[in-house]
Motif scaffolding. Structure first.
Motif, PDB file in Angstrom:
ATOM      1  N   LEU A 250      19.790  11.543  24.738  1.00  0.00           N
ATOM      2  CA  LEU A 250      20.760  12.270  23.619  1.00  0.00           C
ATOM      3  C   LEU A 250      20.586  14.095  23.965  1.00  0.00           C
ATOM      4  O   LEU A 250      19.625  14.259  24.493  1.00  0.00           O
ATOM      5  CB  LEU A 250      20.245  12.129  22.140  1.00  0.00           C
ATOM      6  N   GLU A 251      21.411  14.583  23.198  1.00  0.00           N
ATOM      7  CA  GLU A 251      21.665  15.879  23.189  1.00  0.00           C
ATOM      8  C   GLU A 251      22.105  16.685  21.954  1.00  0.00           C
ATOM      9  O   GLU A 251      23.004  16.057  21.318  1.00  0.00           O
ATOM     10  CB  GLU A 251      22.713  16.338  24.458  1.00  0.00           C
ATOM     11  N   THR A 252      21.413  17.701  21.789  1.00  0.00           N
ATOM     12  CA  THR A 252      21.529  18.534  20.286  1.00  0.00           C
ATOM     13  C   THR A 252      21.800  19.894  20.862  1.00  0.00           C
ATOM     14  O   THR A 252      21.051  20.349  21.756  1.00  0.00           O
ATOM     15  CB  THR A 252      20.429  18.482  19.544  1.00  0.00           C
ATOM     16  N   THR A 253      23.108  20.394  20.579  1.00  0.00           N
ATOM     17  CA  THR A 253      23.475  21.606  20.731  1.00  0.00           C
ATOM     18  C   THR A 253      23.678  22.480  19.384  1.00  0.00           C
ATOM     19  O   THR A 253      24.303  21.834  18.328  1.00  0.00           O
ATOM     20  CB  THR A 253      24.895  21.654  21.430  1.00  0.00           C
ATOM     21  N   GLY A 254      23.234  23.684  19.189  1.00  0.00           N
ATOM     22  CA  GLY A 254      23.465  24.290  18.106  1.00  0.00           C
ATOM     23  C   GLY A 254      23.588  25.777  18.145  1.00  0.00           C
ATOM     24  O   GLY A 254      23.177  26.382  19.040  1.00  0.00           O
TER      25      GLY A 254
ATOM     26  N   ILE B 107      24.974  11.122  21.558  1.00  0.00           N
ATOM     27  CA  ILE B 107      24.223  10.125  22.327  1.00  0.00           C
ATOM     28  C   ILE B 107      25.032  10.619  23.958  1.00  0.00           C
ATOM     29  O   ILE B 107      26.245  10.177  23.714  1.00  0.00           O
ATOM     30  CB  ILE B 107      24.192   8.826  22.265  1.00  0.00           C
ATOM     31  N   THR B 108      24.124  10.854  24.781  1.00  0.00           N
ATOM     32  CA  THR B 108      25.084  10.976  26.141  1.00  0.00           C
ATOM     33  C   THR B 108      24.769   9.822  27.273  1.00  0.00           C
ATOM     34  O   THR B 108      25.453   9.819  28.172  1.00  0.00           O
ATOM     35  CB  THR B 108      24.271  12.293  27.016  1.00  0.00           C
ATOM     36  N   LYS B 109      23.742   8.877  26.913  1.00  0.00           N
ATOM     37  CA  LYS B 109      23.521   7.695  27.644  1.00  0.00           C
ATOM     38  C   LYS B 109      23.008   6.588  26.905  1.00  0.00           C
ATOM     39  O   LYS B 109      21.997   6.712  26.205  1.00  0.00           O
ATOM     40  CB  LYS B 109      22.543   8.078  28.834  1.00  0.00           C
ATOM     41  N   PHE B 110      23.674   5.253  26.800  1.00  0.00           N
ATOM     42  CA  PHE B 110      23.035   4.264  26.491  1.00  0.00           C
ATOM     43  C   PHE B 110      23.714   3.027  27.053  1.00  0.00           C
ATOM     44  O   PHE B 110      25.035   3.054  27.103  1.00  0.00           O
ATOM     45  CB  PHE B 110      23.110   4.214  25.076  1.00  0.00           C
TER      46      PHE B 110
ATOM     47  N   LEU C 116      29.518  -1.905  21.357  1.00  0.00           N
ATOM     48  CA  LEU C 116      29.169  -2.454  19.869  1.00  0.00           C
ATOM     49  C   LEU C 116      28.884  -1.302  18.944  1.00  0.00           C
ATOM     50  O   LEU C 116      28.040  -0.415  19.077  1.00  0.00           O
ATOM     51  CB  LEU C 116      27.940  -3.379  19.837  1.00  0.00           C
ATOM     52  N   LEU C 117      29.351  -1.260  17.762  1.00  0.00           N
ATOM     53  CA  LEU C 117      29.287  -0.138  16.763  1.00  0.00           C
ATOM     54  C   LEU C 117      27.993  -0.261  15.885  1.00  0.00           C
ATOM     55  O   LEU C 117      27.458   0.650  15.576  1.00  0.00           O
ATOM     56  CB  LEU C 117      30.262  -0.037  15.755  1.00  0.00           C
ATOM     57  N   SER C 118      27.515  -1.629  16.092  1.00  0.00           N
ATOM     58  CA  SER C 118      26.011  -1.898  15.681  1.00  0.00           C
ATOM     59  C   SER C 118      24.976  -1.319  16.609  1.00  0.00           C
ATOM     60  O   SER C 118      23.583  -1.058  16.027  1.00  0.00           O
ATOM     61  CB  SER C 118      25.851  -3.373  15.672  1.00  0.00           C
ATOM     62  N   GLN C 119      25.049  -0.549  17.814  1.00  0.00           N
ATOM     63  CA  GLN C 119      24.138   0.068  18.627  1.00  0.00           C
ATOM     64  C   GLN C 119      24.691   1.495  18.984  1.00  0.00           C
ATOM     65  O   GLN C 119      25.659   1.553  18.541  1.00  0.00           O
ATOM     66  CB  GLN C 119      23.909  -0.859  19.931  1.00  0.00           C
ATOM     67  N   TYR C 120      23.784   1.994  19.510  1.00  0.00           N
ATOM     68  CA  TYR C 120      23.986   3.442  20.122  1.00  0.00           C
ATOM     69  C   TYR C 120      25.239   3.287  21.347  1.00  0.00           C
ATOM     70  O   TYR C 120      25.296   2.145  21.711  1.00  0.00           O
ATOM     71  CB  TYR C 120      23.142   4.207  20.530  1.00  0.00           C
ATOM     72  N   PHE C 121      26.076   4.118  21.285  1.00  0.00           N
ATOM     73  CA  PHE C 121      26.901   4.223  22.462  1.00  0.00           C
ATOM     74  C   PHE C 121      27.320   5.590  22.898  1.00  0.00           C
ATOM     75  O   PHE C 121      27.232   6.550  22.274  1.00  0.00           O
ATOM     76  CB  PHE C 121      28.444   3.496  21.907  1.00  0.00           C
ATOM     77  N   GLU C 122      27.721   5.708  24.221  1.00  0.00           N
ATOM     78  CA  GLU C 122      27.738   6.746  24.821  1.00  0.00           C
ATOM     79  C   GLU C 122      28.966   7.886  24.117  1.00  0.00           C
ATOM     80  O   GLU C 122      30.083   7.247  23.651  1.00  0.00           O
ATOM     81  CB  GLU C 122      28.189   6.883  26.266  1.00  0.00           C
ATOM     82  N   GLY C 123      28.491   9.079  23.711  1.00  0.00           N
ATOM     83  CA  GLY C 123      29.770   9.888  23.009  1.00  0.00           C
ATOM     84  C   GLY C 123      29.598   9.989  21.484  1.00  0.00           C
ATOM     85  O   GLY C 123      30.156  10.598  20.768  1.00  0.00           O
ATOM     86  N   GLN C 124      28.568   8.995  21.054  1.00  0.00           N
ATOM     87  CA  GLN C 124      28.403   8.709  19.566  1.00  0.00           C
ATOM     88  C   GLN C 124      27.840  10.068  18.836  1.00  0.00           C
ATOM     89  O   GLN C 124      26.847  10.609  19.595  1.00  0.00           O
ATOM     90  CB  GLN C 124      27.358   7.652  19.368  1.00  0.00           C
TER      91      GLN C 124
END
Length: 416
Positions: free
Chosen positions: A120-124, A153-156, A162-170
């Motif tokens: 994951l990535e946090t930008t601020g 999320i940048t990788k998963f 599935l929306l019940s899990q992480y997905f790339e770009g979330q």
């Protein structure tokens, strides 16, 4: 007053670093532990039998997370340091997040093990500005700060989306829900299928009116949702990015545009200070008893929930209610789905502190043989301005949590 226009300070700063992180909820995730427990079955000696549950799966490649941080900023001061400012942008990455991996077939009988399954990535950014001055014995200052960030999320490994899990770009905190389209009205039903109280066991919707895939038939006063996928049936689709049915991203529950303001003033022994804080943007989907009236058989109804739909109050804020034991309880549940109408604005401004004091002059102190005497009155958490229902604290996630208390103090500070 002539101001010195010189630049007092100009500093550029930045940093880069990596560190390992093992701070996760599970204590020893690399060990598959067994779970012994006593049963209610007694052996011949009258002792309860003990059973052992199978241990959870463990990833053979489990390792620490890698946290990578990068930032750059500019700090400046003007007018002999009376005006100051600081701005910073940053990027934080977590490589190899320790989370459950991709969903496994249900026939396995257990969940996916915790592994380094995603990134994951946090930008601020953060911005601060301040002003202080002293003019003829009157000194004062004020500081303000504002910050915001987003986490993605940048990788998963979620090839099905599935929306019940992480997905790339979330974007972390996104809220998926329905778009509210008002209430079902009498005009949505075939004439003659409703009685005088807008009920009817044989009621029928007009063919062009949206209905629900689970087969329950709405009443006038039930929430109606927009048919986003055009099939005239309100569904969740297959709960994936490619087929989310009639749901979409309607908000985000993370705090955005977090701000604070504080200041002070001093004049001839009197001093005053204040501190404010708040959040500029946040969405809340309030659940539980404070969200909708009469969710359970013995639930209370709060004052703000009295505006609910009835045949004589069809412009109400809340939908038609059904008793907890009634056969139409499913209709009320359908009206409580996550949706745009009841997504609350959780932005707020809080008065954290106001203090007013007075310090006795030196002439009086010398007679008392004291170095300093200050009398003050102070208030903490004096008020919070927000748009949420009464009893819901905007910066506390639990909808039924105990509210933040206000505190008041009157005191004397003595220095001998």
């Amino acid at each position: 007053m002539q101001l010195d226009q010189s630049l007092s300070l100009l500093k550029v700063f930045g940093s880069y670093g990596e560190i390992g992180n093992q701070d996760i909820p599970q204590t020893y995730p690399y060990i598959s532990t067994w779970n012994p427990r006593e049963t209610w079955f007694l052996n011949e000696a009258g002792i309860r039998s003990t059973t052992i549950g199978a241990g959870a799966l463990v990833s053979p490649s489990l390792t620490w997370e890698t946290v990578r941080k990068t930032n750059i900023g500019l700090e400046s001061a003007f007018l002999n340091n009376r005006l100051t400012s600081k701005i910073e942008v940053y990027r934080n990455e977590t490589i190899g997040m320790l989370i459950p991996g991709a969903a496994l077939p249900a026939v396995l009988g257990t969940g996916a093990p915790r592994t380094n399954a995603g990134d994951l990535e946090t930008t601020g950014w953060e911005l601060g500005v301040g002003w202080r001055d002293n003019n003829g014995g009157f000194s004062y200052g004020i500081n303000a700060n504002l910050s915001n960030n987003q986490t993605k999320i940048t990788k998963f490994d979620n090839p099905s989306g599935l929306l019940s899990q992480y997905f790339e770009g979330q974007n972390i905190g996104d809220i998926w829900g329905y778009v509210t389209d008002g209430y079902y009205t009498v005009d949505d039903f075939v004439p003659g299928t409703l009685d005088a109280n807008l009920n009817g066991a044989n009621r029928q919707l007009n063919p062009d009116v949206v209905t629900f895939e689970d087969g329950h038939l709405p009443y006038p006063g039930d929430i109606k949702y927009k048919d986003l996928d055009g099939d005239n049936i309100i569904t969740d689709g297959n709960n994936t990015l490619s087929d989310s049915g009639d749901r979409k991203i309607i908000g985000n529950n993370r705090r955005q545009y977090i701000f604070g303001v504080n200041g002070y003033a001093n004049y001839k022994g009197f001093d005053f200070s204040f501190a404010l804080s708040g959040v500029g943007k946040r969405d809340r989907n309030i659940s539980g008893a404070k969200g909708f009236p009469y969710r359970g058989q013995f639930d209370d109804i709060f004052k703000h929930q009295l505006d609910y739909w009835t045949p004589d109050n069809q412009d109400a804020f809340y939908p038609r209610m059904f008793g907890a034991g009634g056969g139409d309880r499913g209709n009320y549940g359908a009206s409580q789905r996550t949706q745009t109408k009841y997504l609350r604005d959780a932005a707020y401004l809080r008065i954290n502190n106001i203090t007013l004091g007075y310090t006795l002059p030196k002439l009086v102190l010398n007679k008392l043989n004291l170095d300093k005497v200050r009398i003050f009155v102070s208030g903490e958490n004096l008020h919070t301005f927000h748009k949420l229902p009464k009893g819901v604290t905007p910066d506390v996630n639990a909808d039924g949590a105990y509210p933040i208390q206000s505190n008041y103090a009157l005191g004397v500070q003595l220095t001998f």
